[in-house]
Design a protein around this motif. Structure first.
Motif: not given
Length: 140
Positions: A15-17, A37-44
């Motif tokens: 949620n913070t990401i 991998g790299q945990l990112v936002s849904g937008r990213a």
């Protein structure tokens, strides 16, 4: 989604990401296997997926997929998600339903795939993550 199956620490982390639109390396054990991998936002993630498709410019498929993923980027942005009504927020957990990785690789038969510089955007249900750690796996 069964929020009872979500690790609350990972839920808050994801949620913070999403809120900060930040990224950090993680390794996830899911019901389907291990992914790193790299945990990112849904937008990213949507942006990375759009770039990964890499279809020929000005083709009909590129135009259709471009519209789909542009809409997805907007839908997944934190500002849009904040517009839900209060009753719905109380009924649902504050955790995102999905977790997103870029530069993802899968652990298969002791090796990370794909190999080399080729990686993929990955999206999975948060309630299907059974274990996790900060940091990415690498081939030795």
């Amino acid at each position: 989604m069964s929020y009872q199956n979500v690790d609350p620490v990972l839920g808050v982390f994801a949620n913070t990401i999403e809120e900060l639109d930040y990224g950090i390396g993680v390794t996830l054990t899911t019901t389907g296997g291990v992914v790193t991998g790299q945990l990112v936002s849904g937008r990213a993630w949507a942006k990375a997926y759009t770039e990964r498709i890499g279809l020929e410019p000005e083709s009909p498929a590129t135009e259709v997929l471009g519209h789909v993923f542009k809409g997805l980027q907007e839908t997944l942005s934190p500002a849009t998600n904040a517009d839900t009504d209060a009753e719905e927020e109380q009924e649902n957990s504050n955790y995102p339903s999905f977790i997103h990785l870029t530069e993802a690789r899968y652990l298969s038969a002791g090796n990370l795939v794909p190999q080399g510089n080729d990686t993929v955007p990955w999206r999975g249900r948060l309630d299907q993550v059974v274990a996790w750690s900060v940091g990415r796996m690498g081939n030795s």
